[in-house]
Scaffold this motif. Structure first.
Motif, short mmCIF file in Angstrom:
data_model
loop_
_atom_site.label_atom_id
_atom_site.label_comp_id
_atom_site.label_asym_id
_atom_site.label_seq_id
_atom_site.Cartn_x
_atom_site.Cartn_y
_atom_site.Cartn_z
N UNK A 237 0.83 -1.22 0.00
CA UNK A 237 0.00 0.00 0.00
C UNK A 237 0.86 1.27 0.00
N UNK A 238 1.92 1.26 0.81
CA UNK A 238 2.78 2.46 0.89
C UNK A 238 3.37 2.78 -0.48
N UNK A 239 3.84 1.73 -1.14
CA UNK A 239 4.46 1.96 -2.44
C UNK A 239 3.41 2.42 -3.47
N UNK A 240 2.22 1.82 -3.39
CA UNK A 240 1.14 2.21 -4.31
C UNK A 240 0.81 3.69 -4.13
N UNK A 241 0.76 4.11 -2.87
CA UNK A 241 0.45 5.52 -2.60
C UNK A 241 1.58 6.44 -3.09
N UNK A 242 2.81 5.94 -2.93
CA UNK A 242 3.97 6.70 -3.40
C UNK A 242 3.88 6.90 -4.92
N UNK A 243 3.54 5.82 -5.62
CA UNK A 243 3.41 5.91 -7.08
C UNK A 243 2.31 6.90 -7.46
N UNK A 244 1.20 6.77 -6.79
CA UNK A 244 0.07 7.65 -7.09
C UNK A 244 0.43 9.11 -6.80
N UNK A 245 1.15 9.31 -5.69
CA UNK A 245 1.59 10.66 -5.32
C UNK A 245 2.54 11.23 -6.37
N UNK A 246 3.43 10.39 -6.88
CA UNK A 246 4.40 10.85 -7.89
C UNK A 246 3.67 11.22 -9.18
N UNK A 247 2.70 10.41 -9.54
CA UNK A 247 1.91 10.70 -10.75
C UNK A 247 1.27 12.08 -10.60
N UNK A 248 0.74 12.33 -9.41
CA UNK A 248 0.07 13.60 -9.16
C UNK A 248 1.08 14.75 -9.17
#
Lengths: 531, 466
Positions: B331-342
């Motif tokens: 989950x942490x990594x998924x959120x990191x990816x999503x945050x980077x996309x944003x």
């Protein structure tokens, strides 16, 4: 050999990179693993004059130490601190069910287990049914709580359900067997009126069923359901008592009827919580923090259950302990029932005295909980700080911890004992006891003091999964309680059964201290076997 | 599903004339069977390492024989019949002293011991604990290990050694799909009945364990201890395997480094079902230039590398899109990816499509396939993408370069700018796209067909059976 400054810089920069990833590399192979992860291949190594990543790693490894950070990361965080005051009351909550019932008894003259308003033969039947119900299910409840907690901590509801199914099944078989056995004995060996036997069986089954259904609430330490179920049951009981009396029912019928409604309510509420905690599969909605593509770890659904015989085998000590606990607790009471002038009959005077004395256990459970709550975490932190060369340091720590707990329990116990002795008269008067109750109360208080020492040692030992020893101690205590109590009651007066309790409680307290010593003197090993 | 399970399923299903008995070593008893078992699987035995209190909970032993063994396991017997072998095992594996033969012999003797004695009671006995404690205390490095960690280590060791309680049926050959504790069953069978033992390595067990230890070991001595243990286990596999079959040449380097002679190593490449993975018309989620990637969204597969690369691609080709298929277990990594996309303003450019059960359709839904990992063995995903005939840009890790040949572009790992340049080059050159895609598919058809893979293993098995 050719001096190649460019290579030196390259190797140096790699060593710095490695030190950032892992400052304490073990050998060149570990360096090679990290080099590959950061993108170094055989080809890149060859560009810098090495035949492979492994050859490069051999050169990089000795340099990593140069770039190792001076500080080492902290181990773990501080332990959660909760005030002793809150812990004390949290511990007391475990007994809240008892408190509510007793308060109901005093204020309303009616409770789910006391039957003081009834004719002696009915009261005896009810009392016997309740005791049999508690004894028959004590072991199953301990076993099911232990194994269910084990699986629920793994978030494995299917196996928690499996344990519950099996416990309900075998618990049911036990109830039917014990009930049939009791009926057979009553009808063939000790002939009694069939109606009286039925009353006992009725209460036995209701109490037994409730105890089986309430397992998850105890296992998961859910205070709210405990309080709620007690309050709902009392509400049903008092309302139905009022209605039945208003409708002109006899005192006996009204009492049994209202207790029945109370127990039905208790069973229904427990069944609802059982379904909620064990059988209902929660619908898992994604939270706002979870991206839609996040694949949440799936909860196990279709699992292969373990072979129950082996679970039961490992649970035998707990089954024995849970059963013997109630056998011991009721031994002297049953003895006091046996030796009255009119044969086996409910001894209300004795009962009131002992029950009131047992109330002292409630605050003492709170005192004990203040220590036990912290034991596992404190142990882990202490064990983490002690190197394997100094196992004695843990023994010293554990002995000191245990000593503090014992001092607290003993001091608190003595304090409550003194208060109890000083207020004995008013307490027994409020409870509706007589002169015999007062005498029994005073002696029983001393017994409860020793029994609380045993209970503190029992909980401490359960943390270390030392249950067989406890069961053996309890077994001897129970037999002795019966023998001493019966001997004194027969030779003197039924109330003197209380000396069986006092003497054996003393034995339990002292022997359990010795028992704790047998494993705390090998504390590290004891902890290992309990993991 | 992972590469090894795909491999095992293809192998067993593809060789219906060979009968298999499977010992499945799983982390806990709740692991569900994801494949329907073919008829040639005679028995599957699941050995959960965790999540139970004793092995008998899940093996087929009778309660009577369990009781017999339990009653006959006394401290005195443990001291005489178990401790010497356990000590040899510790000296040889955790200390790295005494040679592999000594460790293998100790494992064999412990296996024989557990035929008659109780596993749990033995490992919970005081003699075993005392020996282990004094073993650590007497070691120059391990003496700094905490008491808590020592208990954890012994408990974990005992969990791993549960494989010694397995008694497989008589077979012509034992085959392990990893050089881990699973292979110890083959080692013991070889010593016991001289059953030939072969080993296939997908990822490199020791290498993966080391990576894990770097992230998880609580202290240096503990890391060294486990690293020694895992290395010994891997070396035992290599030492006792009649043949070692890495899935790519990249793995062979590590096996050679561990001392396996060249003449015992033969590469057997994974095979792909080219009827399932082929060029096909699918409904494309986006009609413009599209990158697809079918990866597990975690640190090892480095989706972040691709996301950052797409920010560079977009500067050159504003209408380019990236579809990332795959589950995100972290989950942490998924959120990191999503945050980077944003953060990079790529909400329109990068889309997470989630897990797909139809990777063949996912690969066909784009123009270029990207594999941005930092670590790989010989990935099935790459072979499948190649079979689909799409041009591939992949990081130069593990056996990727070897698999890809000329069928794609290899870039350094964690280099998003270079990765982006390769993607842009392909987008701007449709002829190159077609050429690389054709070469990739041709390469799979010639070098990695499923039939070839099955034929090789069929020959190997039949060779031992005859």
């Amino acid at each position: 050999m050719t001096w190649r400054p460019s290579n030196a810089t390259y190797v140096d920069s790699l060593a710095r990179t490695i030190a950032e990833v892992e400052p304490n590399v073990k050998d060149y192979l570990e360096v090679a693993v990290i080099l590959e992860i950061v993108g170094v291949s055989d080809e890149t190594a060859r560009l810098h004059g090495y035949e492979s990543v492994f050859a490069l790693a051999r050169d990089v490894e000795p340099l990593v130490e140069l770039y190792r950070p001076r500080t080492s990361p902290a181990r773990g965080g501080p332990l959660e601190q909760r005030s002793a005051f809150i812990l004390f009351f949290t511990g007391m909550f475990y007994n809240l069910w008892w408190v509510i019932m007793l308060v109901a008894l005093f204020l309303g003259g009616q409770s789910l287990w006391a039957s003081v308003r009834l004719p002696p033969d009915i009261a005896t039947s009810i009392g016997l049914g309740v005791i049999l119900g508690l004894v028959a299910t004590g072991g199953v409840q301990q076993f099911a709580s232990w194994k269910m907690t084990y699986y629920l901590l793994q978030d494995n509801k299917p196996l928690a359900r499996f344990v519950m199914d099996k416990s309900l099944f075998w618990g049911g078989v036990l109830l039917i067997t014990v009930g049939a056995g009791y009926a057979l004995i009553n009808e063939l060996i000790l002939p009694k009126a069939f109606g009286i036997t039925l009353v006992t069986l009725y209460y036995f089954l209701l109490i037994g069923l409730f105890r089986l259904l309430v397992v998850p609430v105890y296992a998961m330490k859910r205070y709210l359901p405990l309080i709620l179920s007690a309050l709902v049951a009392l509400a049903f009981m008092f309302v139905s008592l009022f209605v039945l009396e208003a409708l002109g029912a006899s005192r006996t019928l009204a009492t049994i009827g209202s207790q029945s409604f109370g127990l039905y309510a208790l069973i229904v509420v427990s069944a609802v919580f059982l379904f909620e905690y064990v059988y209902r599969e929660p619908r898992e909605e994604p939270t706002a923090e979870e991206p839609p593509f996040y694949s949440k770890p799936e909860r196990p659904r279709h699992v292969r259950p373990p072979r129950f015989a082996y679970l039961a085998h490992d649970g035998l000590p707990l089954i024995a302990y849970g059963t013997l606990f109630f056998v011991y607790l009721f031994a002297d009471r049953l003895v006091s029932w046996w030796n009255q002038g009119d044969g086996f009959a409910y001894n209300a005077s004795y009962q009131v005295g002992v029950d009131m004395a047992l109330l002292m256990l409630i605050p003492l459970t709170g005192v004990k909980f203040v220590f036990i709550y912290r034991l596992s975490d404190s142990m882990r932190e202490t064990l983490r700080a002690i190197p394997v060369t100094r196992p004695r340091a843990f023994e010293q720590w554990l002995t000191a911890f245990y000593g503090r707990m014992m001092v607290a329990v003993i001091v608190a116990g003595l304090l409550f004992l003194v208060v109890g002795l000083l207020l004995a008269g008013p307490i027994i008067a409020v409870a509706g006891g007589d002169a015999t109750s007062l005498v029994v109360f005073r002696y029983a208080l001393v017994g409860v003091f020793f029994f609380s020492v045993f209970l503190a040692n029992a909980v401490f030992s359960l943390v270390f999964r030392r249950t067989w020893g406890l069961s053996l101690i309890l077994f001897i205590g129970s037999v002795a309680n019966f023998i001493i109590g019966a001997t004194l009651a027969m030779s003197a007066d039924p109330w003197q059964a209380v000396f069986g309790f006092v003497i054996t409680a003393f034995y339990l307290g002292v022997v359990s201290i010795g028992y704790v010593y047998t494993y705390t003197s090998r504390a590290v090993y004891a902890h290992y076997t309990a993991m | 599903m992972g590469g090894v399970s795909t491999w095992a399923d293809s192998l067993i299903r593809g060789l219906p004339d060979i009968r298999f008995e499977i010992v499945s070593i799983v982390s806990n008893p709740n692991v569900e069977l994801r494949y329907r078992l073919p008829r040639n699987v005679e028995r599957i035995r699941t050995l959960p390492l965790w999540g139970e209190e004793r092995p008998e909970e899940f093996n087929g032993e009778t309660y009577r024989s369990f009781l017999h063994r339990r009653l006959h396991t006394r401290d005195r017997f443990v001291r005489h019949s178990f401790l010497p072998h356990f000590e040899d095992f510790l000296e040889g594996s955790v200390n790295g002293d005494g040679g592999l033969e000594r460790v293998a012999e100790s494992l064999y003797q412990m296996h024989l011991y557990f035929q008659d004695r109780d596993f749990k009671k033995t490992f919970q006995s005081k003699p075993v604990f005392d020996l282990f404690e004094s073993f650590l205390a007497g070691h120059q490095l391990y003496r700094d290990i905490s008491v808590l960690e020592a208990a954890n280590i012994l408990r974990t060791l005992s969990r791993y050694l549960k494989v010694l309680t397995v008694h497989p049926g008589e077979a012509d050959v034992s085959h392990s799909a990893i050089a881990s504790i699973a292979g110890l069953i083959g080692v013991v069978e070889k010593m016991k009945r001289d059953v030939p033992f072969i080993l296939t390595e997908h990822g490199l067990y020791y290498r993966e364990r080391v990576l894990d230890l770097i992230n998880r070991a609580p202290d240096f001595p503990t890391k060294v201890l486990w690293s020694n243990f895992f290395r010994t286990v891997a070396r035992l596999n290599y030492r006792y395997a009649d043949r070692v079959y890495p899935v790519c040449k990249f793995n062979r380097r590590w096996q050679r480094e561990a001392g396996v002679p060249d003449d015992r190593i033969s590469v057997v490449y994974n095979g792909v079902d080219t009827r399932r993975f082929r060029p096909m018309a699918v409904d494309r989620p986006y009609p413009g230039p599209t990158v697809t990637s079918v990866i597990r969204i975690d640190r090892l597969k480095d989706a972040m590398n691709l996301i950052v690369a797409m920010s560079h691609v977009r500067q050159e080709i504003p209408n380019a899109r990236c579809l990332i298929y795959g589950p995100a277990p972290d989950l942490d990594y998924a959120q990191l990816c999503l945050g980077t996309v944003k953060k990079l303003g790529l909400q329109e450019t990068v889309r997470f499509m989630g897990y797909t059960s139809q990777p063949e359709a996912a690969y066909n839904a784009g123009d270029v396939v990207v594999m941005p990992s930092v670590s790989e063995g010989f990935p099935y995903a790459l072979l499948e993408a190649m079979a689909v005939g799409k041009p591939i840009v992949a990081t130069d890790v593990g056996g990727v370069r070897e698999a890809l040949g000329d069928g794609g572009i290899v870039v350094p790992p964690r280099s998003p700018r270079i990765l982006a340049d390769a993607v842009v080059t392909l987008f701007r050159d449709p002829a190159l796209q077609a050429q690389l895609g054709n070469e990739a598919r041709l390469r799979v058809q010639v070098a990695y067909p499923l039939e070839g893979f099955l034929r090789q293993y069929g020959d190997i098995y039949r060779g031992y059976a005859s």
